[in-house]
Design a protein around this motif. Structure first.
Motif, PDB file in Angstrom:
ATOM      1  N   UNK A   1      45.354  43.614  27.956  1.00 25.30           N
ATOM      2  CA  UNK A   1      45.003  44.214  29.242  1.00 25.30           C
ATOM      3  C   UNK A   1      44.891  43.186  30.363  1.00 25.30           C
ATOM      4  N   UNK A   2      44.995  41.913  30.026  1.00 21.19           N
ATOM      5  CA  UNK A   2      44.930  40.880  31.065  1.00 21.19           C
ATOM      6  C   UNK A   2      46.021  41.056  32.106  1.00 21.19           C
ATOM      7  N   UNK A   3      47.077  41.840  31.772  1.00 19.93           N
ATOM      8  CA  UNK A   3      48.159  42.032  32.757  1.00 19.93           C
ATOM      9  C   UNK A   3      47.621  42.666  34.038  1.00 19.93           C
ATOM     10  N   UNK A   4      46.565  43.478  33.933  1.00 20.68           N
ATOM     11  CA  UNK A   4      45.957  44.073  35.122  1.00 20.68           C
ATOM     12  C   UNK A   4      45.503  42.992  36.096  1.00 20.68           C
ATOM     13  N   UNK A   5      44.973  41.907  35.529  1.00 19.82           N
ATOM     14  CA  UNK A   5      44.493  40.813  36.360  1.00 19.82           C
ATOM     15  C   UNK A   5      45.618  40.109  37.089  1.00 19.82           C
ATOM     16  N   UNK A   6      46.777  39.953  36.423  1.00 23.43           N
ATOM     17  CA  UNK A   6      47.910  39.269  37.053  1.00 23.43           C
ATOM     18  C   UNK A   6      48.389  40.022  38.282  1.00 23.43           C
ATOM     19  N   UNK A   7      48.283  41.350  38.235  1.00 26.30           N
ATOM     20  CA  UNK A   7      48.753  42.156  39.371  1.00 26.30           C
ATOM     21  C   UNK A   7      47.822  41.998  40.560  1.00 26.30           C
ATOM     22  N   UNK A   8      46.522  41.938  40.297  1.00 27.30           N
ATOM     23  CA  UNK A   8      45.561  41.654  41.378  1.00 27.30           C
ATOM     24  C   UNK A   8      45.749  40.235  41.894  1.00 27.30           C
ATOM     25  N   UNK A   9      45.959  39.284  40.973  1.00 25.32           N
ATOM     26  CA  UNK A   9      46.136  37.890  41.375  1.00 25.32           C
ATOM     27  C   UNK A   9      47.361  37.722  42.270  1.00 25.32           C
ATOM     28  N   UNK A  10      48.410  38.481  41.986  1.00 24.97           N
ATOM     29  CA  UNK A  10      49.633  38.390  42.790  1.00 24.97           C
ATOM     30  C   UNK A  10      49.366  38.800  44.234  1.00 24.97           C
ATOM     31  N   UNK A  11      48.524  39.801  44.421  1.00 26.01           N
ATOM     32  CA  UNK A  11      48.177  40.216  45.788  1.00 26.01           C
ATOM     33  C   UNK A  11      47.451  39.070  46.503  1.00 26.01           C
ATOM     34  N   UNK A  12      46.501  38.468  45.790  1.00 29.25           N
ATOM     35  CA  UNK A  12      45.781  37.314  46.343  1.00 29.25           C
ATOM     36  C   UNK A  12      46.741  36.165  46.642  1.00 29.25           C
ATOM     37  N   UNK A  13      47.627  35.877  45.698  1.00 32.32           N
ATOM     38  CA  UNK A  13      48.546  34.753  45.836  1.00 32.32           C
ATOM     39  C   UNK A  13      49.495  34.963  47.007  1.00 32.32           C
ATOM     40  N   UNK A  14      49.990  36.193  47.154  1.00 35.56           N
ATOM     41  CA  UNK A  14      50.897  36.525  48.250  1.00 35.56           C
ATOM     42  C   UNK A  14      50.186  36.363  49.593  1.00 35.56           C
ATOM     43  N   UNK A  15      48.966  36.878  49.680  1.00 35.57           N
ATOM     44  CA  UNK A  15      48.216  36.797  50.937  1.00 35.57           C
ATOM     45  C   UNK A  15      47.907  35.348  51.287  1.00 35.57           C
ATOM     46  N   UNK A  16      47.522  34.591  50.286  1.00 32.26           N
ATOM     47  CA  UNK A  16      47.203  33.173  50.494  1.00 32.26           C
ATOM     48  C   UNK A  16      48.425  32.413  50.991  1.00 32.26           C
ATOM     49  N   UNK A  17      49.574  32.670  50.393  1.00 30.77           N
ATOM     50  CA  UNK A  17      50.776  31.894  50.735  1.00 30.77           C
ATOM     51  C   UNK A  17      51.381  32.341  52.064  1.00 30.77           C
ATOM     52  N   UNK A  18      51.524  33.644  52.253  1.00 32.75           N
ATOM     53  CA  UNK A  18      52.249  34.129  53.429  1.00 32.75           C
ATOM     54  C   UNK A  18      51.372  34.280  54.662  1.00 32.75           C
ATOM     55  N   UNK A  19      50.047  34.417  54.454  1.00 28.27           N
ATOM     56  CA  UNK A  19      49.194  34.708  55.593  1.00 28.27           C
ATOM     57  C   UNK A  19      49.340  36.139  56.094  1.00 28.27           C
ATOM     58  N   UNK A  20      50.026  36.974  55.313  1.00 26.54           N
ATOM     59  CA  UNK A  20      50.237  38.374  55.689  1.00 26.54           C
ATOM     60  C   UNK A  20      48.984  39.178  55.348  1.00 26.54           C
ATOM     61  N   UNK A  21      48.160  39.434  56.358  1.00 22.71           N
ATOM     62  CA  UNK A  21      46.908  40.165  56.133  1.00 22.71           C
ATOM     63  C   UNK A  21      47.099  41.672  56.164  1.00 22.71           C
ATOM     64  N   UNK A  22      48.319  42.126  56.445  1.00 21.64           N
ATOM     65  CA  UNK A  22      48.535  43.573  56.588  1.00 21.64           C
ATOM     66  C   UNK A  22      48.733  44.272  55.246  1.00 21.64           C
ATOM     67  N   UNK A  23      49.143  43.533  54.217  1.00 25.75           N
ATOM     68  CA  UNK A  23      49.506  44.197  52.963  1.00 25.75           C
ATOM     69  C   UNK A  23      48.292  44.855  52.298  1.00 25.75           C
ATOM     70  N   UNK A  24      47.165  44.170  52.292  1.00 27.43           N
ATOM     71  CA  UNK A  24      46.000  44.712  51.578  1.00 27.43           C
ATOM     72  C   UNK A  24      45.505  46.007  52.210  1.00 27.43           C
ATOM     73  N   UNK A  25      45.283  46.066  53.528  1.00 25.99           N
ATOM     74  CA  UNK A  25      44.860  47.362  54.074  1.00 25.99           C
ATOM     75  C   UNK A  25      45.912  48.460  53.940  1.00 25.99           C
TER      76      UNK A  25
END
Length: 764
Positions: free
Chosen positions: A430-454
């Motif tokens: 079930x750790x795969x669930x964590x990777x999907x959340x981490x990817x959102x964090x990683x994408x936001x951190x790298x791109x600075x795109x704050x619009x994806x999460x909302x």
């Protein structure tokens, strides 16, 4: 022993000499793809020796019925698999009445094949002596167009060497094929119609159950030397699922005759189902109008544009250079980010293993590569793929008894529905669930795109947090929350309690989801209102997430000063890998599963995977202690393991070790470390090879919206360079032993931190 027949070359994969025992391996290594379709490097002409036929279409799959002896509630009903698609590449060749077949020839000499990665084509050549005494030279070049991704091109040339010859080319399109890995020996394709003319043929087939419709097509042109020959078929063979057109042409000694074959697929996912043949005719018409030479030039140009951004150069180490380019090439053949409905299968278009489905590999390993070498939208598409499957993730969790919008993303999927039927993977990993959340964090951190999460990400994070909240159990004995009955990234331990990586990931996900709920509520009130109305999330629930996260149990050994991989790890007989007889490796091919599960051996980075994701949470001393404890037990029998260890060894200044791990990950398939490349290449782990250089040797990190670098160089290299696209600015990094050069494209300065020193890079 690892295989070593691939010739070292900076830009090409080259095999010289014909060996029947290498055919299947080479079919994987020389495979082609263009993001929309792909194929193994099967011979165009008939081959009666062992071969693994494989043509694949992105997004076309079949739900093969699950085959288990004892059914358990919650089992997926099917295992989704990429299908071996109708074959348009085949060309039977008859020379002076004898079928050309390398397995049956009296002699095969001067056999050579080359996958030219810089320009995106595959070439094969050989001389053959047939049983009838005729000697011929054959040259075949093939590519799958990047510009027109429904089109493939083959140029097949035969030259008689010792006498004149009557040559019959019989190109065909065949939908009567099966999968290598079919559970029930069943057919997956239902033929619908065939059409043909003197030069063209179309076979329309539909998948059973999923009802994808595909038109496989071909168009044939003949040449004698450079002159086109107007040839009518001497035979036309038509079955309900196959059309074969045979052309006869006489060739004098030394005279070259050529069949140019255009082929490919039009698919109902992109066209109306009753207009597939018309769509295929348009593809053919446009290709014929351009001509072979223009199509090849366009292919070279398209690949030049990819390499301009994605290439990594290594000076002074041709095997390392070949390895990284092979990895980058295969990643781009598999996924180009044009279609948000598609994702990245662990074998790409090179084989059927893992069903061509989406795994956590995409979020954990592939996303950084696509963020840095493509534009931001490509990475956003990979995240959106999971957002669009959130409803299915909630359904998956409901089947296992979770409620209230808890989401469990599948371990293996084509459409969002879980379709993997091994209990210890499907229900425990079930750790795969964590990777999907981490990817959102990683994408936001790298791109600075704050619009994806909302816009999309918050709903996903809420579903994941609800899953972790329900999956954790409060232990009165420990006065902590525990997570029981799991399999961590290390699949050589099943059904364990409190896998450290899983518990840590769960705790982080709960905290991160809570923080994002608060942030969106504060900064984007309309989005929060919309999401809250849709999901029912509220402050009281978020406080429960934080309470669970803060009271999570993490197994720890005071004796060794390390986080324990799981509660029972120290109960094992801790014999290191170096003390194992090498004849026992790889374990997964030599030992019973029972014996593996009782051993201390780690298939891939597990605790260290957590240290890779959350590097800033731990000190360098902690990393060193954990690396020294766990790496000696790690057999690296997962393709995803060496890259993580390479990155961490580089961080610890253990450059010889980092280099050895890099070489293993970059040449995993070329040298066939795990003795399984005949089944296909390890596509998703290839992104880890890229990370080994960029994050490992280059030391690239993103902290507080700023790029950080701590460049290091292996002793075996004179220099290396790579480019990254960071928030729309393209930065080239060139590392030598004497120092590092940065070159910035565009017209805006960029501030970076190099070896702890903040500096401003000026454009140019």
């Amino acid at each position: 022993m690892n295989q070593d027949y691939i010739q070292p070359d900076a830009w090409s994969i080259i095999e010289e000499g014909f060996d029947k025992d290498r055919v299947k391996s080479s079919e994987s290594l020389f495979s082609l793809g263009n993001g929309a379709m792909g194929q193994r490097a099967n011979f165009e002409e008939h081959y009666s020796g062992p071969t693994f036929q494989g043509n694949y279409i992105a997004g076309v799959y079949y739900p093969d019925k699950t085959r288990v002896g004892w059914w358990k509630n919650g089992y997926p009903e099917y295992f989704a698999k990429v299908l071996n698609a109708p074959d348009w590449t085949g060309i039977d060749v008859e020379i002076n009445g004898e079928r050309l077949d390398l397995a049956a020839c009296a002699e095969v000499r001067a056999f050579r094949r080359e996958l030219h990665m810089k320009e995106g084509w595959y070439h094969r050549s050989f001389e053959a002596v047939l049983q009838n005494g005729t000697e011929v030279r054959v040259e075949a070049r093939r590519f799958l167009s990047l510009d027109s991704d429904e089109l493939g091109v083959i140029k097949y040339e035969v030259t008689p060497l010792n006498r004149e010859a009557v040559i019959v080319f019989s190109p065909y399109v065949d939908a009567g094929i099966t999968n290598e890995d079919a559970n029930w020996d069943e057919k997956f394709w239902e033929p619908i119609e065939t059409r043909h003319s003197s030069r063209e043929a179309f076979v329309v087939a539909r998948t059973y159950k999923t009802h994808f419709k595909v038109a496989a097509f071909m168009h044939n042109t003949l040449f004698r030397d450079a002159e086109e020959v107007c040839a009518e078929p001497v035979r036309t063979q038509v079955r309900e699922d196959k059309v074969c057109l045979s052309y006869e042409i006489a060739a004098g000694r030394g005279e070259r005759v050529t069949l140019q074959k255009l082929g490919g697929y039009t698919v109902s996912t992109n066209h109306e189902g009753d207009k597939l043949v018309a769509a295929a005719q348009e593809v053919v018409e446009a290709a014929v109008k351009k001509g072979y030479d223009a199509l090849l030039q366009a292919q070279k140009k398209a690949w030049a544009e990819i390499w301009e951004m994605a290439d990594i150069t290594i000076e002074g180490d041709v095997k390392a250079q070949q390895g990284i380019r092979f990895n980058i090439f295969q990643l781009n053949q598999t996924y180009l980010g044009k279609d948000a409905r598609l994702n990245i299968g662990p074998k790409g278009f090179t084989g059927e293993k893992y069903g061509g489905s989406t795994y956590w590999d995409t979020e954990a390993y592939c996303l950084p590569f696509y963020m840095a070498t493509k534009n931001q939208q490509v990475a956003r598409n990979l995240l959106a793929y999971r957002y669009h499957q959130l409803d299915k993730a909630i359904e998956n969790a409901e089947k296992l008894g979770f409620t209230g919008g808890a989401a469990l993303y599948p371990m293996v999927t084509m459409n969002g529905e879980e379709c993997h039927n091994e209990w210890e993977i499907t229900f425990e990993e079930i750790h795969r669930n964590g990777a999907i959340a981490y990817a959102i964090y990683n994408y936001t951190r790298y791109t600075g795109d704050d619009s994806y999460i909302p816009e999309k990400g918050l709903e996903v994070l809420i579903g994941i947090a609800r899953f972790w909240k329900q999956r954790a159990t409060y232990s009165t004995a420990k006065n902590k929350y525990v997570i029981l009955g799991v399999t961590g990234p290390n699949e050589y331990e099943n059904n364990v309690n409190n896998n450290w990586y899983t518990n840590y990931m769960a705790s982080w996900c709960l905290e991160y989801a809570a923080a994002q709920v608060y942030r969106v509520k504060e900064q984007s009130a309309p989005d929060y209102t919309r999401v809250a109305e849709k999901t029912g999330v509220n402050d009281a629930e978020v406080l429960q997430w934080k309470e669970t996260a803060g009271a999570m149990y993490f197994p720890y050994s005071e004796t060794h000063g390390v986080n324990l991989q799981q509660d029972g790890f120290l109960d094992k007989e801790l014999v290191k890998v170096c003390d194992l007889d090498s004849s026992q490796r790889p374990l997964n091919q030599k030992w019973s599963w029972d014996r593996i599960l009782r051993s201390p051996y780690i298939k891939q980075a597990d605790v260290l995977q957590g240290f890779y994701f959350f590097e800033d949470h731990f000190t360098r001393e902690e990393l060193e202690r954990h690396f020294d404890f766990y790496e000696p037990f790690t057999v690296h029998e997962s393709s995803l393991s060496p890259c993580v260890h390479s990155i961490q060894a580089a961080l610890l200044d253990r450059m010889e070790q980092a280099y050895a791990f890099y070489l293993r990950t970059s040449r995993l398939d070329l040298d066939d470390y795990n003795r399984e490349v005949a089944e296909g290449c390890h596509i998703t782990s290839m992104a880890g090879t890229w990370m080994s250089i960029v994050e490992g040797f280059g030391g690239m990190r993103v902290k507080d919206n700023t790029l950080y670098f701590t460049p290091k160089i292996p002793a075996q290299w004179k220099s290396y360079s790579f480019k990254i696209n960071f928030r729309g600015q393209v930065l080239k990094i060139h590392v030598k032993a004497s120092g590092t050069e940065f070159t910035l494209e565009g017209d805006t300065p960029l501030e970076v931190v190099v070896n702890g020193n903040r500096t401003k890079i000026m454009p140019g």
